[in-house]
Design a protein around this motif. Structure first.
Motif, mmCIF file in Angstrom:
data_model
loop_
_atom_site.group_PDB
_atom_site.id
_atom_site.type_symbol
_atom_site.label_atom_id
_atom_site.label_comp_id
_atom_site.label_asym_id
_atom_site.label_seq_id
_atom_site.Cartn_x
_atom_site.Cartn_y
_atom_site.Cartn_z
ATOM 1 N N ASN A 9 0.845 -1.199 0.000
ATOM 2 C CA ASN A 9 0.000 0.000 0.000
ATOM 3 C C ASN A 9 0.875 1.242 0.000
ATOM 4 O O ASN A 9 1.933 1.268 0.611
ATOM 5 N N TYR A 10 0.390 2.251 -0.663
ATOM 6 C CA TYR A 10 1.130 3.492 -0.799
ATOM 7 C C TYR A 10 0.344 4.632 -0.172
ATOM 8 O O TYR A 10 -0.869 4.703 -0.288
ATOM 9 N N ASP A 11 1.059 5.562 0.468
ATOM 10 C CA ASP A 11 0.419 6.765 0.984
ATOM 11 C C ASP A 11 0.196 7.772 -0.138
ATOM 12 O O ASP A 11 -0.807 8.464 -0.172
ATOM 13 N N SER A 12 1.149 7.840 -1.071
ATOM 14 C CA SER A 12 1.020 8.747 -2.199
ATOM 15 C C SER A 12 1.011 7.930 -3.493
ATOM 16 O O SER A 12 1.455 6.786 -3.524
ATOM 17 N N PHE A 13 0.486 8.516 -4.553
ATOM 18 C CA PHE A 13 0.386 7.832 -5.835
ATOM 19 C C PHE A 13 1.774 7.363 -6.269
ATOM 20 O O PHE A 13 2.715 8.151 -6.329
ATOM 21 N N PRO A 14 1.927 6.065 -6.599
ATOM 22 C CA PRO A 14 3.254 5.514 -6.909
ATOM 23 C C PRO A 14 3.756 5.819 -8.323
ATOM 24 O O PRO A 14 4.864 5.432 -8.664
ATOM 25 N N GLY A 15 2.940 6.486 -9.137
ATOM 26 C CA GLY A 15 3.327 6.772 -10.520
ATOM 27 C C GLY A 15 2.636 5.814 -11.473
ATOM 28 O O GLY A 15 2.283 4.696 -11.110
ATOM 29 N N ASP A 16 2.455 6.275 -12.710
ATOM 30 C CA ASP A 16 1.713 5.483 -13.693
ATOM 31 C C ASP A 16 2.362 4.135 -13.985
ATOM 32 O O ASP A 16 1.676 3.107 -14.048
ATOM 33 N N GLU A 17 3.675 4.108 -14.179
ATOM 34 C CA GLU A 17 4.341 2.855 -14.513
ATOM 35 C C GLU A 17 4.247 1.839 -13.386
ATOM 36 O O GLU A 17 3.914 0.671 -13.603
ATOM 37 N N MET A 18 4.508 2.274 -12.167
ATOM 38 C CA MET A 18 4.421 1.375 -11.013
ATOM 39 C C MET A 18 2.980 0.918 -10.797
ATOM 40 O O MET A 18 2.731 -0.260 -10.515
ATOM 41 N N MET A 19 2.029 1.819 -10.972
ATOM 42 C CA MET A 19 0.621 1.463 -10.791
ATOM 43 C C MET A 19 0.202 0.432 -11.835
ATOM 44 O O MET A 19 -0.479 -0.543 -11.520
ATOM 45 N N SER A 20 0.637 0.612 -13.076
ATOM 46 C CA SER A 20 0.330 -0.333 -14.151
ATOM 47 C C SER A 20 0.909 -1.711 -13.839
ATOM 48 O O SER A 20 0.226 -2.735 -13.985
ATOM 49 N N GLU A 21 2.156 -1.758 -13.409
ATOM 50 C CA GLU A 21 2.802 -3.024 -13.068
ATOM 51 C C GLU A 21 2.113 -3.716 -11.902
ATOM 52 O O GLU A 21 1.866 -4.924 -11.941
ATOM 53 N N ARG A 22 1.803 -2.957 -10.861
ATOM 54 C CA ARG A 22 1.139 -3.543 -9.686
ATOM 55 C C ARG A 22 -0.250 -4.062 -10.038
ATOM 56 O O ARG A 22 -0.659 -5.117 -9.575
ATOM 57 N N ALA A 23 -0.978 -3.320 -10.868
ATOM 58 C CA ALA A 23 -2.320 -3.743 -11.268
ATOM 59 C C ALA A 23 -2.244 -5.039 -12.069
ATOM 60 O O ALA A 23 -2.982 -5.991 -11.805
ATOM 61 N N PHE A 24 -1.339 -5.098 -13.056
ATOM 62 C CA PHE A 24 -1.202 -6.306 -13.871
ATOM 63 C C PHE A 24 -0.806 -7.486 -12.998
ATOM 64 O O PHE A 24 -1.379 -8.579 -13.113
ATOM 65 N N ASP A 25 0.168 -7.303 -12.131
ATOM 66 C CA ASP A 25 0.618 -8.391 -11.253
ATOM 67 C C ASP A 25 -0.515 -8.889 -10.357
ATOM 68 O O ASP A 25 -0.651 -10.094 -10.137
ATOM 69 N N SER A 26 -1.323 -7.971 -9.873
ATOM 70 C CA SER A 26 -2.456 -8.338 -9.027
ATOM 71 C C SER A 26 -3.463 -9.176 -9.811
ATOM 72 O O SER A 26 -3.973 -10.183 -9.307
ATOM 73 N N CYS A 27 -3.731 -8.773 -11.046
ATOM 74 C CA CYS A 27 -4.653 -9.541 -11.894
ATOM 75 C C CYS A 27 -4.066 -10.906 -12.245
ATOM 76 O O CYS A 27 -4.777 -11.913 -12.248
ATOM 77 N N LEU A 28 -2.781 -10.931 -12.541
ATOM 78 C CA LEU A 28 -2.101 -12.182 -12.893
ATOM 79 C C LEU A 28 -2.183 -13.186 -11.747
ATOM 80 O O LEU A 28 -2.394 -14.385 -11.975
ATOM 81 N N GLU A 29 -2.053 -12.739 -10.514
ATOM 82 C CA GLU A 29 -2.137 -13.623 -9.345
ATOM 83 C C GLU A 29 -3.491 -14.318 -9.269
ATOM 84 O O GLU A 29 -3.596 -15.423 -8.757
ATOM 85 N N ARG A 30 -4.520 -13.681 -9.767
ATOM 86 C CA ARG A 30 -5.880 -14.214 -9.665
ATOM 87 C C ARG A 30 -6.326 -14.960 -10.920
ATOM 88 O O ARG A 30 -7.372 -15.603 -10.932
ATOM 89 N N PHE A 31 -5.555 -14.864 -11.991
ATOM 90 C CA PHE A 31 -5.959 -15.375 -13.299
ATOM 91 C C PHE A 31 -6.301 -16.859 -13.282
ATOM 92 O O PHE A 31 -7.397 -17.255 -13.666
#
Length: 77
Positions: free
Chosen positions: A1-23
């Protein structure tokens, strides 16, 4: 979890990884063996800061361009 926005690239990577874990549990097939690919919707800097948005939405699509109908849950494709 982040207190401040982690940036577009990091957010994209974290989102994809999160989806991949559930795939595989959702689709019923390993990502590497599937004709499906993942796309993720995730917070932007503005929605993170203005709307306190922390939600990631995962979606799948057929890499061959075939139309999917219904849910991909347990489809094993």
């Amino acid at each position: 979890n982040y207190d401040s926005f982690p940036g577009d690239e990091m957010m994209s990577e974290r989102a994809f990884d999160s989806c991949l874990e559930r795939f595989s549990n959702f689709v019923g097939n390993a990502y590497e063996d599937s004709v499906l690919d993942i796309t993720a919707l995730y917070p932007s800097d503005q929605s993170w800061n203005v709307q306190n948005d922390r939600e990631v939405v995962c979606a799948v699509f057929d890499m061959n361009g075939e139309k999917l109908t219904g849910s991909a849950k347990d489809s094993a494709i």
